[in-house]
Design an enzyme around this catalytic site. Structure first.
Site: not given
Ligand code: ADE
Length: 355
Positions: A83-84, A128, A177, A236
């Protein structure tokens, strides 16, 4: 890319990190540094999420053609899916700067006002964990998102005045999330809402090979797909495992990451062929062995595992649910027949009647 975060929040993250030695997709400071060095900058470099990229590109091109800022965008989905990274890609493709922060760093009204007062025309503000914004911060955001203004109060008591101060037109990208945990009024102020999906093995193999070439790690095709298959659909985790397997290849072999080396290294790390780590298996085993397969309440599970609810709900459960290994019921969590099978456990006769 400007990253804004409070020291207090960094400390909280650090103390959590120190107690964790597994492959969970939650982000650590170490990840942030590493990820910044390998982050894709353009849509072409960004692997996966093809449908999302296609619709986003249309919105981006339209706003560029109209010379407007992009509509506010909400990205939701499990941690570690990019997302980032996507916020950075969007800003880069728009040719603007991105300011990165997170809701827990915006505890005091002045934290958010300070950022909004310095945002420039067209810039992207990335928040975030936006579901963790407090009520006051949300109230500050509403006029900022809707009318590009902030309400400032001056004076005290009876002479209090509220001044509406205009700010430049910017794009807020919120990431969460838990889309369901966002308040209705905040969610309604996002013009574009998208969910990020888990990556398939081919996409993860590409991510791994791309990262390997950036960090100059030698990897074979099936070495990459072996790591991909154990990465829980999450870039990740794939990148984290790649680095651990590279260490293993350096010490135990000739530095080349082959299928055999990847298997040996990941087995040693106790990451199984479906990508489950010790905590995932402990969670399922606990439900089976202590609670006859469930249902069992989340609080009970967290207390028994020594993990907080957020970690279980945001980090572990999404993948176990996606794999169909556990089920969420109104009375708590249950291990599914597929979960029993994965662990090699026999379903008790009392549970058999319930499936
Ligand atoms: N690294 C992490 N996520 C990525 C992605 N989606 N594409 C390319 N590299 C990545």
């Amino acid at each position: 890319m400007a990253i804004i975060s409070s020291d207090k929040e960094n400390e909280k993250t650090k103390s959590k990190e120190n107690s964790r030695e597994n492959i969970a997709p939650c982000e650590t400071d170490y990840d942030r540094c590493f990820e910044n060095s390998i982050r894709p900058k353009t849509f072409n470099e960004y692997i996966g999420q093809s449908q999302l990229k296609e619709t986003l590109k249309i919105s981006l091109d339209a706003s560029k053609q109209r010379q407007e800022s992009l509509d506010h965008l909400l990205l939701y989905g499990p941690p570690g899916l990019g997302k980032t990274t996507l916020a950075g890609v969007i800003a880069n493709e728009m040719g603007v700067n991105v300011k990165i922060t997170s809701a827990p760093a915006l505890e005091r009204p002045r934290d958010l006002i300070g950022i909004l007062m310095t945002v420039k025309t067209g810039e992207v503000l990335f928040i975030d964990e936006i579901h963790r914004l407090n009520k006051v911060a949300e109230e500050i955001l509403y006029p900022a998102m809707e009318d590009f203004s902030i309400d400032r109060t001056t004076g005290k008591g009876q002479s209090t005045k509220t001044l509406r101060v205009p700010i430049p037109k910017f794009t807020l990208i919120g990431a969460t999330t838990k889309a369901g945990a966002l308040s209705g009024p905040l969610r309604d102020r996002f013009g574009i809402i998208h969910r990020l999906e888990f990556y398939n093995n081919d996409e993860l193999s590409f991510v791994i090979k791309r990262t390997a070439s950036i960090i100059a790690a030698k990897i074979t095709e099936d070495g990459a797909s072996t790591i991909a298959s154990r990465s829980r659909g999450t870039p990740r985790i794939a990148n984290r495992l790649l680095k651990r397997v590279r260490d293993y290849a350096t010490v135990k072999a000739d530095g080349i990451i082959t299928k055999d080396i990847a298997i040996k290294s990941l087995d040693l790390l106790k990451v199984d062929h479906q990508g489950l780590d010790t905590t995932d298996r402990d969670l399922m085993k606990l439900i089976i062995e202590k609670y006859d397969g469930g249902p069992v309440g989340i609080d009970t599970l967290c207390a028994a595992l020594g993990e907080d609810i957020r970690t279980i709900e945001d980090v572990y459960e999404p993948f176990l649910l996606q794999m169909g290994f556990i089920q969420r019921t109104p009375r708590g969590r249950k291990v599914s027949p597929a979960g029993y099978k994965h662990l090699g456990c026999k379903i008790s006769s009392s549970q058999q009647n319930l499936f």
